[in-house]
Scaffold this active site. Structure first.
Site, PDB file in Angstrom:
ATOM      1  N   ARG A  79       0.807  -1.217   0.000  1.00  0.00           N
ATOM      2  CA  ARG A  79       0.000   0.000   0.000  1.00  0.00           C
ATOM      3  C   ARG A  79       0.839   1.265   0.000  1.00  0.00           C
ATOM      4  O   ARG A  79       1.905   1.320   0.609  1.00  0.00           O
ATOM      5  CB  ARG A  79      -0.932   0.001   1.220  1.00  0.00           C
ATOM      6  N   HIS A 175       2.548 -12.711  -5.507  1.00  0.00           N
ATOM      7  CA  HIS A 175       1.530 -12.851  -4.460  1.00  0.00           C
ATOM      8  C   HIS A 175       1.030 -14.295  -4.372  1.00  0.00           C
ATOM      9  O   HIS A 175      -0.172 -14.547  -4.262  1.00  0.00           O
ATOM     10  CB  HIS A 175       0.373 -11.894  -4.718  1.00  0.00           C
ATOM     11  N   ASP A 245      -1.359  -9.579   8.766  1.00  0.00           N
ATOM     12  CA  ASP A 245      -1.179  -8.969   7.438  1.00  0.00           C
ATOM     13  C   ASP A 245      -0.187  -7.836   7.615  1.00  0.00           C
ATOM     14  O   ASP A 245      -0.525  -6.657   7.496  1.00  0.00           O
ATOM     15  CB  ASP A 245      -2.507  -8.476   6.864  1.00  0.00           C
ATOM     16  N   GLU A 309       5.227 -12.393   1.097  1.00  0.00           N
ATOM     17  CA  GLU A 309       5.551 -11.530  -0.034  1.00  0.00           C
ATOM     18  C   GLU A 309       6.840 -10.757   0.252  1.00  0.00           C
ATOM     19  O   GLU A 309       6.915 -10.005   1.213  1.00  0.00           O
ATOM     20  CB  GLU A 309       4.409 -10.543  -0.284  1.00  0.00           C
TER      21      GLU A 309
END
EC number: 5.1.3.3
Length: 346
Positions: A79, A175, A245, A309
């Site tokens: 992000r 991903h 996450d 990731e």
């Protein structure tokens, strides 16, 4: 081996599927759309073969999911807060793709493009992609490649490279989601080790807010291997995003020969070791996988796959103070990131 499908991709052309094989009997399947990892099948010591990756029943089904299954992510993985950053005194505004923020390179990221097959054989494939100036708001023309290579010691080796003609943040990753039990089961029963002393807390939107934090004394301490479920949702940093996450700043500090993470299946028949030259790993426990198309008749449920990731820390363009290499690529430089996923059958 290269095959074309009867089904057509969004650009009206067939999907092109590629198969890699090694001397140990491992088989990896990819497609050119999104330079996507579709499947990794590993022979076990009992003579069975186990699928280690999440995936859909057919290439066209990948258009019906938003989990980025196995896809190449770019220009910027993870992000960027408020879809903007400032570089050399100028503010750059990007295309948002998750609320006000940009996630995984924008609404039409590299996962939604056809990559060109430059060359391929039974052991490797090289894909290439061009991204124009202004693509998803990013400045400059960018040329990217990704090479997938399958080794005889069951490593999927992934190398991303990129060049630009204007300064631009670049952060490419794959991903892929893993379930080492080889079925639609809860990955929170896997055992996980992440060799990292710090993690990055985020708000409900996945945006960092307080800087790096020591894993010591928290549910984010995976320096010694533990069952993921053992401290699942144990603190507010997890509860904000329904699980793990979060990015972990790795002890390896870019040394691709050091283990970054280690995963064990619940039945202990398959292990995964992760190596990367990237400074961080984003551990995602599949908190919002529910409803994602699977290879079977039932869709995936939450927590049936985990992602590790390799990347820069999220929102790095807005945080030059963080202890990692600069995420901005400049003309005359080459971005290069190597990650290896090694499967070990018991």
């Amino acid at each position: 081996m290269l095959n074309e499908t009867p089904a057509l991709a969004p650009d009206g052309q067939p999907y092109r599927l590629l198969t890699l094989r090694n001397n140990a009997g491992m088989v990896v399947t990819l497609m050119d759309w999104g330079a996507t990892l579709l499947s990794a099948r590993i022979p076990l010591s009992d003579g069975s073969v186990r699928e280690a990756l999440l995936g859909c029943a057919s290439p066209e089904c990948y258009q019906d999911q938003a989990a980025f299954l196995g896809a190449s992510i770019g220009r910027y993985a993870n992000r960027i807060a408020n879809s903007r950053y400032t570089f050399d005194g100028e503010t750059v505004t990007l295309s948002p793709s998750q609320g006000v923020n940009q996630l995984h390179g924008g609404p039409e990221g590299f996962d939604k493009r056809r990559w060109q097959i430059v060359n391929q054989n039974d052991r490797q494939v090289l894909f290439a992609l061009s991204s124009d100036d202004g693509d998803q708001g990013f400045p400059g023309n960018l040329g990217a490649t990704v090479q997938y290579r399958l080794t005889d010691d069951n490593r999927i080796s992934i190398t991303y490279r990129a060049t630009v003609d204007k300064p631009c943040p670049v952060n490419m990753t794959n991903h892929v989601y893993f379930n080492l039990d080889g079925e639609q089961s809860d990955v929170r029963n896997h055992k996980l080790q992440i060799l990292a002393d710090e993690y990055l807390p985020v708000d409900e939107g996945g945006i960092p807010h307080d800087g790096l934090k020591s894993v010591a004394g928290t549910s984010f301490d995976f320096r010694s291997a533990k069952i993921i479920a053992s401290e699942f949702l144990a603190d507010d940093d997890q509860r904000k995003v329904k699980g793990y996450d979060h990015a972990f700043l790795l002890q390896a500090k870019g040394d691709g020969k050091k283990v970054a993470a280690h995963v064990w299946s619940a039945d202990e028949k398959l292990q995964l070791k992760v190596y990367t030259t990237a400074p961080a790993l984003q551990f995602y426990s599949g908190n919002f996988l529910g409803g994602t198309p699977s290879r079977g008749t039932e869709p995936y449920a939450d927590w049936q796959g985990l992602a590790l990731e390799s990347e820069f820390l999220p929102d790095s363009p807005n945080h030059p103070e963080w202890p990692q290499p600069d995420c901005f690529l400049r003309p005359g430089e080459e971005y290069s990131s190597l990650t290896e996923y090694q499967f070990i059958a018991e």
